[in-house]
Scaffold this active site. Structure first.
Site, PDB file in Angstrom:
ATOM      1  CE1 TYR A 144      -4.150  -2.060   1.063  1.00  0.00           C
ATOM      2  CE2 TYR A 144      -2.384  -3.521   2.258  1.00  0.00           C
ATOM      3  CZ  TYR A 144      -3.583  -3.352   1.649  1.00  0.00           C
ATOM      4  OH  TYR A 144      -4.218  -4.635   1.411  1.00  0.00           O
TER       5      TYR A 144
ATOM      6  CG  HIS B  95      -6.696  -1.972  -5.187  1.00  0.00           C
ATOM      7  ND1 HIS B  95      -7.101  -3.425  -4.949  1.00  0.00           N
ATOM      8  CD2 HIS B  95      -5.495  -1.905  -6.564  1.00  0.00           C
ATOM      9  CE1 HIS B  95      -7.046  -4.239  -6.616  1.00  0.00           C
ATOM     10  NE2 HIS B  95      -5.945  -3.501  -6.916  1.00  0.00           N
TER      11      HIS B  95
ATOM     12  CE  LYS C 138      -4.138  -7.238  -4.816  1.00  0.00           C
ATOM     13  NZ  LYS C 138      -4.552  -5.630  -4.353  1.00  0.00           N
TER      14      LYS C 138
END
Lengths: 333, 333
Positions: free
Chosen positions: A269, A280, A311
């Site tokens: 993060y 997210h 991702k």
């Protein structure tokens, strides 16, 4: 037009240059004649543009020159509308099998769309050698293209840390019985022992605890050996590599949390303001030793999973305390 | 109420039975008294339902009895509304850490919802030992539940096969230059060398070719060693394991194709009528030796990926020519 195999070059007599280089980007010109790499000659044979090389048709030529993998990728890229040159015609250096030009462009221009390396799915790929697009040919001759990049590893998740928090080493984790609230809530270390009680005790992984201990935030019971020693007991050298990556991420103000549910080492993060309101996570990080050699199938697995959860797959190559970053993603040329 | 630790049992004097067993499903009754496993006592201490065990509070008890992992899973399942018993109270056999009852039910009933095994993410799991739900506790103490099942491996993809098709071994693949059309179109072997020409040459993987050679469908050039030998050269023992699985799938009328793009060995199609009109492939298959030990993180990776692409993750455990099947999927109790 005569085509003759001379070592690892196929020589086309004139007017090969005009027909195949000027108009369609094959080979390297030599006055009116043209030098072709075997893979280029194979493609011209396959298409029927030349009939034979020293009497060999496409089948015999492929069996003789052993350029099957390169041929499959070369053909696929041509089918997709690209002109491309074998790396040797462009002095592209080791590891670059093809220089691929932008659509509509060719070897007479200066622009390059991809520098590409061809890999069979059974080959190993040295982690530190990856710096161009990979074209992986699987056992059924399907091709997976993997783009390579250097990810931006930086964030804004910086917080002041307290000191002298007492921690108890329990098996392969550490419990902080009375932590300051912000350690979890704001800095996102550990997780509450009781999910409903964010102000109560928090459990930290050995990595989180080891990093906090380095920073003099956490100290564990005197009767226990250090946290790092416990980490090495349960993970060996891997613990040191993971700690180096954890530390580097935190120093860049990025919060790493376990990537277990995604089968990786960390999810990260970049901009945590509060553990209650996480965005997210951007990256999945797999930690490997700098000397690691990837099996292409493992790369396909990681990249596919990361793509599915929106991702970016990042590999952290660790040499001592030095970390290099590499991101891979699926690419459709 | 006195609670005393006697070996690995915590004994609660009466009226422990009524309060904790009859009403809330803890322990094993012994007249009015109650025997608790350490993990049950830890949970009662954590909740404040008992004050201490031999003077130990929750923290000291956890440090003394070393039941942290079990406690995390026990607590999580209680929080989710289940009553559960340690396997020992139910003679549940090795490997069963908890017997979990249906919601609303308890140890006084006969119904069981899950037989559960607790695993730390750093432990290895013997492939042949998996026959109950896994509760994997990761390094940050989050729990991933994996349900285990025996998948149905059968299909309707049966076709008549031709014989004496000539194949050329090229590196680690086989090209059939003039195959009968149905070999690809209907039976879904190989893939066209030229994607636009489904009636032309097809490329087969070594596995496809080896299986077709076993069935006397394909023969390769006399000057080459057999296909299986080539497979062993490039993959070692793994080739034999994968061929055993390929063969078993085909014998059950299921079509295996490479799972490379998903990082697995195969994706499978149970009901192929035509290669032009394939349905969704149902399973991803990873082939392992029967003696294999899984790292929980690898299981998490495979299961997560399969879930994301709406397939079931199947592990094929191979011992010689024998194959056992195991499917794993994420489970939310």
């Amino acid at each position: 037009m005569d085509a003759t195999l001379d070592g690892d070059v196929v020589r086309l007599s004139g007017p090969g240059r005009e027909q195949f280089y000027d108009n369609r980007g094959y080979g390297r010109p030599d006055d009116d004649a043209l030098d072709l790499a075997p893979v280029e000659a194979a493609h011209l044979l396959f298409r029927g543009d030349i009939e034979n090389v020293d009497g060999m048709d496409f089948r015999s030529f492929l069996a003789t020159t052993d350029c099957t993998l390169d041929f499959l990728v070369y053909k696929d890229l041509r089918d997709r509308g690209f002109y491309l040159s074998p790396g040797r015609w462009r002095d592209a250096g080791d590891g670059v099998d093809f220089v691929v030009y932008p659509r509509g462009d060719g070897p007479w221009g200066d622009d390059v769309e991809y520098r590409m390396r061809v890999v069979g799915e059974r080959e190993r790929i040295a982690a530190t050698s990856i710096d161009e697009t990979l074209a992986v040919v699987d056992e059924e001759s399907e091709i997976t293209y993997l783009g390579v990049d250097t990810p931006d590893i930086s964030g804004t998740s910086d917080t002041d840390l307290p000191s002298d928090v007492y921690g108890a080493l329990l098996a392969d984790r550490v419990v902080l019985w009375d932590p300051p609230t912000d350690l979890y809530r704001q800095a996102f270390y550990g997780r509450p022992l009781d999910g409903r009680e964010v102000d109560g005790p928090i459990q930290c992984s050995l990595l989180e605890a080891a990093y906090l201990a380095e920073r003099d935030v956490v100290r564990v019971d005197a009767e226990h050996a250090g946290i790092v020693e416990r980490g090495r007991e349960v993970e060996g050298d891997r613990f040191d590599r993971r700690l180096a990556v954890y530390r580097t991420l935190r120093e860049r103000d990025v919060v790493p949390k376990t990537g277990f549910k995604f089968g990786s080492d960390f999810r990260t993060y970049a901009d945590v303001e509060s553990a209650d309101d996480l965005g997210h996570s951007e990256h999945l990080v797999r930690v490997v030793a700098a000397g690691h050699e990837f099996a292409p199938r493992d790369l396909a697995l990681d990249v596919r999973l990361a793509h599915g959860v929106r991702k970016t797959m990042v590999f952290a190559l660790v040499d001592g305390s030095e970390v290099e970053w590499l991101s891979l993603s699926r690419l459709t040329p």
